[in-house]
Design a protein around this motif. Structure first.
Motif, short mmCIF file in Angstrom:
data_model
loop_
_atom_site.label_atom_id
_atom_site.label_comp_id
_atom_site.label_asym_id
_atom_site.label_seq_id
_atom_site.Cartn_x
_atom_site.Cartn_y
_atom_site.Cartn_z
N ALA B 48 2.20 -11.43 5.15
CA ALA B 48 1.06 -11.11 4.30
C ALA B 48 1.52 -10.36 3.05
O ALA B 48 1.14 -10.70 1.93
N LEU B 223 -4.73 -3.64 5.15
CA LEU B 223 -4.46 -4.68 6.15
C LEU B 223 -3.68 -4.06 7.31
O LEU B 223 -2.57 -3.56 7.12
N SER B 421 -11.58 -10.00 8.31
CA SER B 421 -12.08 -8.68 7.94
C SER B 421 -12.73 -8.03 9.16
O SER B 421 -13.47 -8.67 9.91
N TYR B 428 -8.82 -5.00 7.08
CA TYR B 428 -8.48 -6.28 7.69
C TYR B 428 -7.52 -6.06 8.85
O TYR B 428 -6.80 -5.07 8.89
N LEU B 430 -4.65 -8.33 11.17
CA LEU B 430 -3.92 -9.60 11.28
C LEU B 430 -2.99 -9.58 12.48
O LEU B 430 -2.53 -8.52 12.91
N ASP B 454 -1.99 -16.06 9.98
CA ASP B 454 -2.81 -15.02 9.35
C ASP B 454 -2.16 -14.53 8.05
O ASP B 454 -2.82 -14.39 7.03
N ILE B 459 -4.92 -14.87 5.01
CA ILE B 459 -5.29 -13.68 4.23
C ILE B 459 -5.12 -13.89 2.72
O ILE B 459 -5.92 -13.36 1.94
N LEU B 463 -8.67 -12.62 1.34
CA LEU B 463 -8.67 -11.29 0.74
C LEU B 463 -9.16 -11.36 -0.71
O LEU B 463 -9.89 -10.48 -1.18
#
Lengths: 261, 644, 259
Positions: B48, B223, B421, B428, B430, B454, B459, B463
């Motif tokens: 991410a 996150l 979310s 968030y 993940l 994810d 994301i 996001l």
């Protein structure tokens, strides 16, 4: 230019220099040991002296010789620089000495190299310097009958102090007048301490090259599943056994001969 | 409170593409005005952080280890699933979706799981492009193997170190961004709280594990990629440092915690040898492809084995019970993890367990070695065999391995919607940290898939939608919420440091683990869970009176770090028990003895429990409130799982 | 088993440290080395003393976090394992065990046996990657890779970044670590576009961190828990000289996507 400088200042660049100079020196000692085999010839130093004269008077070889001296100095200097840097990379040392498996020679290249450097200073001072720059080495005259191969040897004192050597033929007799390095060698090798030091130094050569020869290939990145064992074999048998043994035999044999005299 | 998962309408196969189109985009010139905080640098976090930074966001990444490469994703052995159908054996996105939903015992969302299967193919492409050295065939193409619970070969692998290779791939992508300056990496830094401003997550509070400094970090979004909470059991296959603190702190700031009781017990671990043990070691499930699981047929033979009067190879063929092959002829040794684990426990409960403690069954490779040769077996499993030998001092080429189930993965986690979310806007979750895709049981080789799905492919889209909505206005670090939260964190640390009792934090952790394993482990009952609840709350009360924490805050202090984590586990443990009590059915990794079929299989109660249980924190010592998200199955038909 | 431990204790990076002797009593041979330290630490804690700090995490030999220089050898006396996989059955009752942190200038001690290995991360950041953004990559099977190449790249890729190679090397050289990544990516087709710039960038960073120079002693290879071979160093050297002497590519400024 600066990029090249950068290359040789990098850790790997310095290693490259060590490897290349090292390998160059390796090729030299093959020539050196081969030439020195004349010492084992029972010809009153004729072959050896002629060979020594050839080495010091044939211009291309003279150029190579100076490259060789440079290589020795660079190899030693970079070895020193690398050693200092490597020490600095571990400012606090271990309390327990390392037990990690690694060959003794690979761990002591600096020590071995220092012995060799000391040896070279003495060795070259004794033979090379005296031969080239002083008149402490005498002359010999070899009269060889070309037909019968009979040879008469006598001392010779040149009239002209700048005399180097001469080679003439008179009535089937070849007359060679040359500096008698052979006598110098025989003289030096009659000293037991000198002989011991030479043998020790050849031990150092052996261990230095046992690691050094194959290590140079590793540094250069010349490793291969098929060929690396060959390199290792040559490094072990030729450079760490045959060559140092050959060199070491010379003082030993001459010393034993000197006892009989 | 009703929970809206925000699953897009329409046909299953179109949900994600339609949704991606409907999501708002952030203007490229504005992206760098957004700060995104990523906590944890495992597969989900690293992927991410790297992907968001590539898009142009400002990322701050955090990990408590000394390097992002240490995250526990690295320990995953077996492989990663993807619906590539390279083997031409009938795999498809739909089949991977179906297998995952079924494997999860119908307790996951159809929309999420389908998306997971859909992007699985992109993950493999991405990883190969990064230079991940997956196993290959002689023709140079990627190799696959079949993996627990699946009848197609869709698992990509890198010897027994797939997690390591995938994580190092994500780590390299992260490194590239750190080098570029788009990711600011904070190592040896532990997140201790989330800061919310007007109900939105706007930052975190961290402790520098080297200096003890408490810092605030602002961000437009936070996150959490902080992994699972299996260490609540003390002994698990998780890393020693794996903890629930980040997720639990978020929970206490309003994020719902979903399905905490769903715990995966992995069937093939090396059995416990004694009280000193600090962790359990997993042997990859792939071993079950060639190994045969058995226990002695009779208690007498088992007894002799336990007393070391005979060795395993002296047990005759007709005295052996290959119980998985016997009970599940079509899946044999490859039944899902929960089924395999429960059956091993059954053997032990019947007194047929082996090994010094009796808490083990055999995993035998004698047949495989006979069939394939020792060399071939070594090529496939060599590193696992070595690992086993290191730990047990027994040679698995000569003696069958002893295995026993151990806590491995937690399907539960922070509740998230389709956009990942939590119910706290801007926060968030993940990877294993969220609850979303595995339902009540995770299939082998699906964790890596989910973490990377994810991080790489979900994301980065979802996001943006949130960030575009809130706008690029800088987060005000002077908002009193930051100082207040920081103050609370400091106070808690001081409370922990003031504990000068007589019992080490580690002992509390071990005690908690015993309670959880005994009453909230492989088989759970109303009675046991009720008892556990009392025991845990008593243990927690005792912790805050009698625990012993040494050292100060302003230094590296393992004792303090551990104390904070165990304190959170003590709270989480109770919630897990609550959840397990509430769920009066058996499903996947949650097995209630009261709810089983005549054959002893998990019996779901779809009429009453086809929902996600999302717990809401209501304050210290207040009972948590259950929120339900109903699971609607439009595309698959709910059946009793059967692997016969 | 009962053992005597001599352990390096150092409060923080600024303080000077010293060896302190401890008794480890009633140690089971089945314990791992770190579990033995756990036991010692529990008893220290109960006495109100500070426990011995050491790095550890996964405890199954893969995360690379644990270290420890045990009786003169990184990760202890056994081959191809990390400290967390070392079991006490490898020692004998009554033995004295000396435990030191990794020693290298670029690995400063943080506390006790914990050292800072962030220099390793910085080397990786300098070039240990393939510059591809997420998405937009070709199908995984579009480039076949010979199995021998894939397997060899995998062997290099198994490096766990623990630092045992540096700890074992008499020169504190990091070349095994650096070469493992250079080799892995240098062998794979995906790593080719940046092969020549990568090796230059990573070597430059390695030099900047102050690691020593390789003298091919092979101690690193002997101590590597993942058995990364010296061949990797050779490959790196070859690539480096090739890059520096014969290639056009310099160290490129990484363009990592984004704006």
């Amino acid at each position: 230019m600066s990029e090249i400088k950068q290359t040789f200042n990098s850790s790997l660049g310095k290693k490259l220099i060590m490897a290349l100079t090292g390998l160059f020196l390796c090729t030299f000692i093959i020539v050196h040991v081969a030439g020195n085999l004349f010492l084992f010839k029972n010809d009153d130093g004729y072959g050896f002296n002629v060979y020594a004269n050839f080495l010091t008077h044939f211009p291309p070889i003279e150029v190579v010789a100076y490259l060789l001296y440079l290589a020795i100095l660079v190899h030693a200097l970079y070895g020193l620089i690398l050693t200092i840097q490597n020490r600095r990379a571990r400012p606090v040392s271990y309390a327990v000495q390392t037990k990690s498996p690694a060959s003794w020679s690979s761990k002591n290249m600096g020590l071995l190299g220092s012995i060799l450097f000391l040896f070279l200073v003495i060795h070259m001072g004794d033979f090379w310097y005296k031969y080239k720059f002083t008149d402490t080495v005498g002359y010999k005259e070899y009269r060889t009958n070309v037909l019968t191969n009979e040879r008469i040897v006598s001392d010779f004192t040149p009239a002209d102090p700048s005399f180097e050597h001469s080679s003439t033929t008179e009535n089937d007799v070849e007359i060679v007048r040359v500096k008698d390095l052979h006598a110098r060698v025989a003289d030096s090798f009659s000293n037991v301490w000198y002989v011991l030091f030479y043998v020790l130094a050849m031990g150092a050569v052996s261990f230095h090259l046992l690691h050094g020869f194959q290590s140079a290939f590793q540094t250069l990145g010349w490793t291969h599943r098929k060929y690396s064992p060959v390199v290792k074999f040559i490094g072990t048998w030729l450079f760490a056994v045959i060559i140092p043994l050959g060199f070491a035999l010379m003082p030993v044999v001459y010393f034993i001969q000197s006892l009989g005299r | 409170m009703s929970l809206d998962a925000k699953i897009p309408q329409g046909p299953l196969a179109e949900k994600w593409s339609k949704h991606k189109f409907n999501l708002k985009l952030v203007n490229p010139a504005n992206k760098r005005k957004y700060d995104v905080i990523v906590v944890g640098t495992g597969l989900a976090g690293a992927s991410a952080a790297a992907s968001l930074a590539e898009l142009g966001y400002n990322v701050k990444a955090f990990c408590f280890q000394d390097s992002p490469r240490r995250a526990h994703s690295i320990a995953a052995q077996g492989g990663i699933n993807a619906a590539k159908n390279y083997q031409n054996d009938g795999d498809s996105v739909y089949r991977l979706f179906y297998d995952t939903i079924k494997g999860g015992d119908y307790r996951a969302r159809e929309g999420n799981v389908y998306r997971l299967a859909e992007v699985s193919v992109n993950i493999i492409d991405q990883c190969v492009a990064q230079g991940v050295p997956f196993a290959r065939e002689y023709g140079g193409l990627l190799d696959n193997r079949s993996f627990g619970g699946s009848q197609v070969s869709r698992t990509f692998y890198a010897r027994g170190q797939t997690g390591q290779q995938l994580l190092l791939g994500a780590y390299s992508a992260l490194n590239r961004q750190i080098h570029k300056g788009t990711v600011k990496m904070y190592t040896r830094t532990e997140m201790l709280d989330v800061v919310t401003v007007d109900g939105q997550a706007k930052g975190i509070i961290t402790r520098n594990l080297t200096t003890g400094e408490i810092d605030t970090h602002t961000g437009h979004a936070v996150l959490l990629c902080t992994g699972g909470y299996g260490n609540v059991f003390y002994l698990s296959t998780n890393a020693i440092g794996s903890n629930v603190t980040a997720a639990w702190r978020a929970h206490k700031r309003g994020a719902f915690f979903a399905n905490p009781c769903y715990t995966q017990i992995h069937p093939t671990c090396i059995p416990v040898t004694g009280d000193h043990q600090s962790k359990l070691t997993l042997m990859s499930e792939s071993l079950r492809n060639d190994g045969r699981v058995w226990a002695p047929k009779t208690v007498e033979v088992a007894e002799k084995l336990r007393k070391k009067e005979i060795t395993a190879d002296q047990v005759k063929e007709d005295e052996r019970d290959y119980f998985l092959e016997r009970k599940y002829p079509s899946f044999g040794n490859l039944v899902p993890r929960d089924v395999a684990s429960r059956n091993a426990k059954e053997m032990v409960d019947e007194g047929r367990g082996v090994g010094g403690s009796g808490f083990a069954v055999f995993l035998d490779f004698a047949d495989a070695i006979k069939r394939l040769g020792q060399e071939a077996v070594a090529a496939k499993y060599g590193n696992l065999f070595d690992m086993y030998y290191q730990i047990t001092d027994e040679d698995p080429y000569k003696q069958p391995m002893r295995i026993y189930p151990a806590v491995h993965y937690t399907m539960g986690g922070l509740w998230v919607d389709y956009n990942l979310s939590t119910n706290v806007p801007g926060l968030y979750a993940l990877g294993e940290c969220n609850f979303s895709d595995h339902g009540a049981n995770r299939l082998g080789a699906s964790a890596l898939m989910q973490g990377l799905a994810d991080g790489y492919f979900v994301i980065p889209y979802t996001l943006g939608d949130y960030l575009a909505t809130i706008g690029p206005k800088p987060v005000d670090a002077n908002n009193p919420a930051f100082a207040k939260t920081k103050q609370e964190v400091a106070e808690r640390i001081n409370r922990l440091l003031a504990l000068k009792g007589t019992k080490t934090v580690n002992e509390y952790h071990r005690d908690l683990g015993h309670i959880m394993w005994e009453y909230c482990g492989m088989a759970r009952t109303e009675e046991g869970l009720t008892k556990a609840k009392g025991l845990i709350s008593a243990l927690r009360a005792d912790f805050w009176k009698n625990a012993l924490v040494v050292g100060t805050n302003e230094e590296v202090n393992a004792s303090l770090e551990k104390a904070g984590r165990v304190a959170d586990f003590l709270e989480l443990g109770e919630l897990m028990v609550d959840d397990a009590l509430m769920r009066r059915e058996s499903c996947g990794g949650h097995f209630r003895l009261e709810s089983q079929t005549e054959e002893g299989e998990a019996l779901r109660d779809d009429d009453h429990f086809a929902f996600v249980g999302a717990w809401e924190y209501k304050g210290d010592n207040q009972p948590e409130v259950l929120n339900k998200e109903d699971l609607n199955f439009e595309f698959v038909h709910l059946t009793q799982r059967s692997y016969k | 088993m009962n053992l005597t431990l001599k352990v390096w204790r150092q409060k923080d990076a600024k303080s000077t440290g010293k060896m302190v002797t401890y008794r480890a009593e009633n140690i089971s041979p089945d314990m791992s080395f770190l579990e033995m330290l756990d036991v010692v630490n529990e008893s220290l804690t109960l006495k109100g003393d500070e426990p011995i700090h050491f790095d550890h995490d996964c405890r199954e030999g893969i995360c690379g976090m644990c270290s420890l220089y045990i009786n003169g050898r990184p990760h202890g006396p056994k081959k191809a394992i990390t400290t967390c996989q070392l079991h006490m059955r490898s020692f004998h009752d009554g033995e004295t065990i000396t435990i030191e942190p990794w020693r290298a200038g670029p690995f400063p001690v943080i506390k006790d046996l914990i050292v800072d290995r962030s220099s390793f991360d910085r080397i990786q950041q300098a070039g240990g990657f393939v510059s591809v953004n997420t998405g937009g990559v070709p199908d995984a099977n579009i480039i076949p890779i010979p199995k021998v190449i894939a397997d060899e790249a995998f062997n290099s890729a198994t490096c766990i970044g623990c630092g045992a190679c540096v700890a074992a090397c008499k020169n504190a050289s990091a070349m095994l670590f650096v070469s493992a990544k250079v080799s892995q990516l240098g062998m794979l087709p995906q790593g080719q576009p940046e092969r020549w710039s990568r090796v230059q960038a990573m070597v430059a960073q390695m030099d900047a961190e102050g690691f020593g120079n390789c003298t091919n002693t092979g101690a690193c290879e002997a101590e590597c828990p993942k058995e990364i071979t010296l061949t990797n160093i050779s490959r790196m050297n070859n690539d480096f000289f090739s890059a520096k002497l014969f290639r056009e590519e310099g160290v490129h400024e990484n363009s990592g996507g984004g704006e």
